[in-house]
Design a protein around this motif. Sequence first.
Motif, PDB file in Angstrom:
ATOM      1  N   LEU A   9       0.823  -1.207   0.000  1.00 39.10           N
ATOM      2  CA  LEU A   9       0.000   0.000   0.000  1.00 39.10           C
ATOM      3  C   LEU A   9       0.861   1.262   0.000  1.00 39.10           C
ATOM      4  O   LEU A   9       0.546   2.233  -0.693  1.00 39.10           O
ATOM      5  N   HIS A  10       1.950   1.274   0.750  1.00 42.80           N
ATOM      6  CA  HIS A  10       2.868   2.416   0.715  1.00 42.80           C
ATOM      7  C   HIS A  10       3.410   2.610  -0.700  1.00 42.80           C
ATOM      8  O   HIS A  10       3.445   3.732  -1.213  1.00 42.80           O
ATOM      9  N   THR A  43       0.652  10.942   4.752  1.00 43.60           N
ATOM     10  CA  THR A  43       1.868  11.756   4.761  1.00 43.60           C
ATOM     11  C   THR A  43       2.610  11.634   3.432  1.00 43.60           C
ATOM     12  O   THR A  43       3.131  12.634   2.919  1.00 43.60           O
ATOM     13  N   ILE A  44       2.634  10.444   2.866  1.00 39.73           N
ATOM     14  CA  ILE A  44       3.272  10.255   1.558  1.00 39.73           C
ATOM     15  C   ILE A  44       2.625  11.188   0.535  1.00 39.73           C
ATOM     16  O   ILE A  44       3.311  11.893  -0.206  1.00 39.73           O
ATOM     17  N   ALA A  45       1.312  11.195   0.481  1.00 42.36           N
ATOM     18  CA  ALA A  45       0.594  12.043  -0.478  1.00 42.36           C
ATOM     19  C   ALA A  45       0.786  13.523  -0.156  1.00 42.36           C
ATOM     20  O   ALA A  45       0.947  14.350  -1.067  1.00 42.36           O
ATOM     21  N   ALA A  46       0.784  13.864   1.127  1.00 40.39           N
ATOM     22  CA  ALA A  46       0.930  15.271   1.532  1.00 40.39           C
ATOM     23  C   ALA A  46       2.292  15.819   1.130  1.00 40.39           C
ATOM     24  O   ALA A  46       2.396  16.929   0.586  1.00 40.39           O
ATOM     25  N   PRO A  52      -4.917  14.026  -5.539  1.00 36.72           N
ATOM     26  CA  PRO A  52      -5.732  12.841  -5.845  1.00 36.72           C
ATOM     27  C   PRO A  52      -5.384  11.630  -4.974  1.00 36.72           C
ATOM     28  O   PRO A  52      -6.280  10.926  -4.502  1.00 36.72           O
ATOM     29  N   THR A  53      -4.094  11.407  -4.726  1.00 36.29           N
ATOM     30  CA  THR A  53      -3.701  10.279  -3.878  1.00 36.29           C
ATOM     31  C   THR A  53      -4.130  10.519  -2.434  1.00 36.29           C
ATOM     32  O   THR A  53      -4.576   9.590  -1.754  1.00 36.29           O
ATOM     33  N   LEU A  54      -4.032  11.749  -1.964  1.00 32.49           N
ATOM     34  CA  LEU A  54      -4.504  12.061  -0.617  1.00 32.49           C
ATOM     35  C   LEU A  54      -5.995  11.771  -0.498  1.00 32.49           C
ATOM     36  O   LEU A  54      -6.438  11.168   0.484  1.00 32.49           O
ATOM     37  N   GLU A  55      -6.761  12.183  -1.481  1.00 38.48           N
ATOM     38  CA  GLU A  55      -8.210  11.951  -1.428  1.00 38.48           C
ATOM     39  C   GLU A  55      -8.535  10.463  -1.407  1.00 38.48           C
ATOM     40  O   GLU A  55      -9.424  10.027  -0.682  1.00 38.48           O
ATOM     41  N   VAL A  56      -7.796   9.667  -2.189  1.00 39.24           N
ATOM     42  CA  VAL A  56      -8.007   8.217  -2.161  1.00 39.24           C
ATOM     43  C   VAL A  56      -7.626   7.670  -0.785  1.00 39.24           C
ATOM     44  O   VAL A  56      -8.363   6.875  -0.203  1.00 39.24           O
ATOM     45  N   LEU A  76      -0.202  17.173   8.226  1.00 40.97           N
ATOM     46  CA  LEU A  76      -0.479  18.610   8.144  1.00 40.97           C
ATOM     47  C   LEU A  76       0.799  19.417   8.354  1.00 40.97           C
ATOM     48  O   LEU A  76       1.058  20.385   7.624  1.00 40.97           O
ATOM     49  N   ILE A  77       1.601  19.040   9.316  1.00 40.17           N
ATOM     50  CA  ILE A  77       2.860  19.757   9.560  1.00 40.17           C
ATOM     51  C   ILE A  77       3.773  19.625   8.344  1.00 40.17           C
ATOM     52  O   ILE A  77       4.365  20.607   7.886  1.00 40.17           O
ATOM     53  N   ALA A  78       3.869  18.423   7.787  1.00 39.70           N
ATOM     54  CA  ALA A  78       4.723  18.211   6.608  1.00 39.70           C
ATOM     55  C   ALA A  78       4.248  19.058   5.435  1.00 39.70           C
ATOM     56  O   ALA A  78       5.053  19.699   4.752  1.00 39.70           O
ATOM     57  N   ALA A  79       2.962  19.084   5.200  1.00 37.18           N
ATOM     58  CA  ALA A  79       2.421  19.866   4.075  1.00 37.18           C
ATOM     59  C   ALA A  79       2.607  21.367   4.304  1.00 37.18           C
ATOM     60  O   ALA A  79       2.911  22.110   3.364  1.00 37.18           O
TER      61      ALA A  79
END
Length: 174
Positions: A9-10, A43-46, A52-56, A76-79
């Motif tokens: 999944l990652h 976090t990966i998506a952020a 799109p990946t974040l939404e999924v 959130l901190i990373a983004a």
Amino acid sequence: RDGYDRTPLHVAAYAGRHEAMRALVAAGANPNALERDRYDIVTIAAVANDLPTLEVALSVGASARNTTSRYDGTALIAAAHLGHAEIVRTLIRAGAPLDHINNLGWTALIESIVLGDGGPRHVATLRALVDAGASVRIADRNGASPLALARGRGYKEMVAIIEAALARERSSVR
């Protein structure tokens, strides 16, 4: 898991393979699993600024509230540190903790200042955090307030946003 402790999944999240992400979770993959650097799929998506990946990820049950990374932060901190304003807004809507303090002593709001460049992306990120109710009063571990940090870097737009938030606080207390 591979040698980096990543699950399929990652890997699918890193690659933006949305159907694979959905299929893996449907087959029992944990959407909140952490890999070696303690990144989850949110976090990966952020970090990748991949909306799109974040939404999924959020739609398959991954949480915007997870503590992730070697810094005990959040997506959130990373983004916020990267100035990914739309990702920040999406994470806020998903219930990300606005005032989480990582092991560096910083919130998302502080990271948008300290690790940002004061440009439009970081200003938009700071504005989104302030508009959502992130505290402009939480200081860093050295006692420097977000206002002092923004002033010290000469980030005039950020200073104005923080000063306006502080003024709104003062007027609502009266």
